[in-house]
Scaffold this motif. Structure first.
Motif, mmCIF file in Angstrom:
data_model
loop_
_atom_site.group_PDB
_atom_site.id
_atom_site.type_symbol
_atom_site.label_atom_id
_atom_site.label_comp_id
_atom_site.label_asym_id
_atom_site.label_seq_id
_atom_site.Cartn_x
_atom_site.Cartn_y
_atom_site.Cartn_z
ATOM 1 N N LEU A 1 0.881 -1.294 -0.078
ATOM 2 C CA LEU A 1 -0.097 -0.148 -0.137
ATOM 3 C C LEU A 1 0.965 1.271 -0.112
ATOM 4 N N GLY A 2 2.032 1.212 0.718
ATOM 5 C CA GLY A 2 3.076 2.382 0.729
ATOM 6 C C GLY A 2 3.493 2.778 -0.475
ATOM 7 N N GLU A 3 3.771 1.511 -1.462
ATOM 8 C CA GLU A 3 4.308 1.983 -2.516
ATOM 9 C C GLU A 3 3.175 2.321 -3.730
ATOM 10 N N LEU A 4 2.061 2.042 -3.402
ATOM 11 C CA LEU A 4 1.145 2.505 -4.185
ATOM 12 C C LEU A 4 0.747 4.106 -3.910
ATOM 13 N N ALA A 5 0.927 4.311 -2.441
ATOM 14 C CA ALA A 5 0.615 5.678 -2.055
ATOM 15 C C ALA A 5 1.697 6.678 -2.666
ATOM 16 N N GLY A 6 2.918 6.273 -2.571
ATOM 17 C CA GLY A 6 4.058 6.908 -3.292
ATOM 18 C C GLY A 6 3.972 7.164 -4.744
ATOM 19 N N SER A 7 3.130 6.290 -5.607
ATOM 20 C CA SER A 7 3.256 6.336 -6.933
ATOM 21 C C SER A 7 2.796 7.700 -7.523
ATOM 22 N N ALA A 8 3.312 7.982 -8.856
ATOM 23 C CA ALA A 8 2.658 9.132 -9.293
ATOM 24 C C ALA A 8 0.986 9.277 -9.668
ATOM 25 N N GLN A 9 0.674 8.167 -10.006
ATOM 26 C CA GLN A 9 -0.733 7.709 -10.214
ATOM 27 C C GLN A 9 -1.500 8.124 -8.960
ATOM 28 N N ALA A 10 -1.359 7.476 -7.749
ATOM 29 C CA ALA A 10 -1.923 7.840 -6.508
ATOM 30 C C ALA A 10 -2.019 9.258 -6.349
ATOM 31 N N GLN A 11 -0.838 9.939 -6.306
ATOM 32 C CA GLN A 11 -0.602 11.149 -6.023
ATOM 33 C C GLN A 11 -1.455 12.049 -6.777
ATOM 34 N N GLU A 12 -1.643 11.753 -8.168
ATOM 35 C CA GLU A 12 -2.565 12.223 -9.094
ATOM 36 C C GLU A 12 -4.007 12.330 -8.829
ATOM 37 N N TRP A 13 -4.352 11.230 -8.299
ATOM 38 C CA TRP A 13 -5.705 11.082 -7.818
ATOM 39 C C TRP A 13 -5.920 11.858 -6.616
ATOM 40 N N GLY A 14 -4.995 12.207 -5.562
ATOM 41 C CA GLY A 14 -5.406 13.012 -4.415
ATOM 42 C C GLY A 14 -5.325 14.417 -5.081
ATOM 43 N N ARG A 15 -4.343 14.695 -6.198
ATOM 44 C CA ARG A 15 -4.581 16.173 -6.594
ATOM 45 C C ARG A 15 -5.895 16.511 -7.163
ATOM 46 N N GLN A 16 -6.211 15.388 -7.991
ATOM 47 C CA GLN A 16 -7.565 15.551 -8.743
ATOM 48 C C GLN A 16 -8.679 15.860 -7.558
ATOM 49 N N ALA A 17 -8.814 14.739 -6.736
ATOM 50 C CA ALA A 17 -9.955 15.058 -5.735
ATOM 51 C C ALA A 17 -9.986 16.230 -4.879
ATOM 52 N N GLU A 18 -8.912 16.593 -4.610
ATOM 53 C CA GLU A 18 -8.723 18.054 -3.978
ATOM 54 C C GLU A 18 -9.301 19.103 -4.955
ATOM 55 N N GLU A 19 -8.803 19.296 -6.212
ATOM 56 C CA GLU A 19 -9.023 20.439 -6.964
ATOM 57 C C GLU A 19 -10.409 20.200 -7.664
ATOM 58 N N HIS A 20 -11.046 19.115 -7.612
ATOM 59 C CA HIS A 20 -12.575 19.107 -8.072
ATOM 60 C C HIS A 20 -13.529 18.450 -6.853
ATOM 61 N N PRO A 21 -13.695 19.495 -6.203
ATOM 62 C CA PRO A 21 -14.697 19.193 -4.921
ATOM 63 C C PRO A 21 -15.947 18.517 -5.330
#
Length: 544
Positions: A44-64
């Motif tokens: 799970l930690g490796e997925l969390a550090g991936s570019a894909q997961a970080q992009e999910w986090g950014r998109q979820a924040e920027e599109h409330p």
């Protein structure tokens, strides 16, 4: 391109790392009895550090989320629309059991394993942690009424995220929310005015307005209302067994400082159908187990935010140069970074210790239950209070780049104050600690039993422990002094964990600053003579 637009001395993106490769987290995982969970945690930690997961986090924040109260024809629908990234985050969290795995996993350490995963994964994006936490906490509350637990618990603990407005029994998995706060009182839930009237067949009809409802897209909610026998706890599904919509109307979504990805709503109960959880008049007692679980997640969330912030700060300082050498090699910056690492590891160590206490309390260990009762209130106050200051200092380590949204640091900064407010603000948490000491003196004995495990390891800790004992002996104006008393109790518990189990360099820095009274009022004021480099190395991201 003109030479003036060449990009130099900019920091590479921090991706492809393992958020679980945190020495303090892994050490705590093993000592609290969940070493068996390390492979799943690292995955799970490796997925969390991936570019894909970080992009999910950014998109979820920027599109409330967006509230849709009615459809095009004027029918009331009360739906909340989310960006697909939100659903990706939720799918991962549920699939890895962050929402309810310990309630079905009988292995010792199951709550610790879940806590470690929650800490590692929520570094991606904190908002979706709210419904995950609510679901985790709802299960023990529902068990106050076995028939309701039998109906809902199997689906609440299922490892499938099944979004959509459908009758609960027809879904593959459920998410739970919480609806307590009203306009006239936040933490003072006994002032609630929502009414619950028996309507026959074990059902109640609820009428009232809730000022904050966590995760209004959930499948069911736990709520408090005034029944004939007094303040009581109820469970309300969004869709009733006959397939009709329950009369739960979403009035508006809150426009919040942070936590943008997560919907928080004002709702109206217009003769909504609910079922009693526990007994009439004992709603607070029924819900308290839920509060304890969510308070644990507040501590974990604060620790996760600190770890995410310090890893970014160390990464930036390692790759950014000024005045002829990397920022991390500048003595003053190194002191700031080391101080941030110390705070992060102290938070992680105490949060995982409390996860261990939760696990053992659930298995009938009375001593650990007493320690958990006082320890959670103390840690909730201090860890969540430290989060905003820590985020601000870590942001500053990136200079102007840290103040820009693209860095991700403003999101961490905006998120941090919520954890100090959610499930009781600072004053409520501090007073709850005093309440535990007054009503359950066995919690004080459990607290000092924990402290005594480190007696003799460091004279500074022993002296600090004596000061705390003196504070608790003198009850003069104790309520007015509650914050100071609880702060010292928290520092004492953190010192115990670090001296017994932590890095010697981190423990020394903690004792020399937090316990010896030689600490300034800002991060970066550690005393001289510490192994700053060894501390900073523990704050570095580890590549997957």
């Amino acid at each position: 391109m003109p030479s003036t637009h060449e990009v130099t001395n900019q920091v590479p993106p921090l991706t492809g790392h393992d958020t679980a490769a945190d020495p303090a987290l892994l050490e705590a995982l093993h000592r609290e009895g969940a070493g068996w969970a390390e492979p799943g945690l690292r995955e799970l930690g490796e997925l969390a550090g991936s570019a894909q997961a970080q992009e999910w986090g950014r998109q979820a924040e920027e599109h409330p989320p967006v509230l849709r109260t009615h459809d095009r024809y004027g029918h009331r629908v009360d739906e909340v629309e989310f960006h697909p990234a939100w659903h990706q985050l939720m799918t991962v969290a549920v699939g890895h059991g962050l929402h309810a795995a310990p309630w079905t996993d009988q292995r010792p350490g199951a709550h610790v394993a879940r806590a470690a995963k929650f800490l590692a994964w929520s570094q991606v994006e904190a908002g979706h942690g709210c419904p995950i936490s609510m679901t985790y906490a709802a299960v023990p509350a529902l068990r106050a009424t076995p028939e309701l637990a039998a109906r809902y618990e199997p689906l609440l603990s299922a490892s499938v995220y099944d979004f959509g407005l459908r009758e609960p029994s027809g879904k593959r998995g459920l998410i739970a929310g919480m609806s307590m706060t009203e306009k006239q009182g936040g933490s003072d839930v006994r002032a609630n005015t929502t009414r619950a009237t028996p309507s026959g067949g074990g059902e109640y009809s609820l009428v009232g307005h809730k000022w904050f409802t966590s995760a209004p897209m959930s499948d069911l909610f736990l709520t408090l209302a005034q029944a004939p026998g007094g303040l009581s706890c109820f469970v309300l599904p969004r869709v009733l067994p006959d397939g009709s919509r329950n009369r739960i109307q979403l009035q508006r979504l809150k426009d919040k400082l942070g936590n943008k990805s997560n919907a928080s709503a004002e709702i109206e109960y217009d003769q909504a159908v609910g079922w009693l959880v526990g007994e009439e008049g004992r709603g607070v007692r029924t819900i308290i187990e839920m509060v304890n679980m969510t308070r644990l997640d507040c501590c974990l969330g604060a620790a996760a935010g600190m770890r995410a912030a310090v890893v970014q700060a160390v990464h930036h300082a390692t790759h950014r140069w000024a005045f002829g050498k990397a920022l991390v090699d500048q003595p003053l910056m190194a002191t700031v970074l080391a101080d941030l690492v110390v705070e992060s590891e102290a938070a992680t160590s105490l949060a995982l210790r409390l996860a261990g206490a939760t696990d053992r309390a659930q298995r009938g260990d009375e001593q650990e239950a007493n320690f958990r009762r006082i320890g959670l209130a103390v840690a909730k106050y201090w860890l969540c209070k430290r989060g905003p200051a820590h985020a601000a200092e870590a942001l500053e380590c990136l200079g102007g780049n840290g103040y820009v949204e693209e860095s991700g640091m403003p999101r961490l900064y905006r998120e941090a104050p919520l954890l100090s407010i959610w499930e009781g603000s600072g004053n409520v948490a501090a007073l709850d600690a005093l309440r535990a000491m007054g009503r359950q003196p066995e919690t004080v004995r459990a607290f000092f039993t924990e402290v005594d495990t480190a007696h003799g390891l460091d004279p500074r800790l022993d002296a600090f422990a004596d000061k705390v004992r003196a504070e608790l002996t003198d009850l003069t104006d104790i309520e007015a002094r509650a914050r100071r008393v609880v702060e010292r109790m928290a520092l004492l518990l953190q010192g115990v964990q670090l001296l017994r189990h932590g890095s010697p360099a981190v423990a020394e820095a903690f004792c020399a600053s937090r316990l010896a009274g030689d600490w300034g009022h800002a991060f970066g004021t550690l005393p001289a003579g510490l192994d700053v480099k060894a501390i900073i190395d523990r704050g570095r991201a580890v590549r997957s």
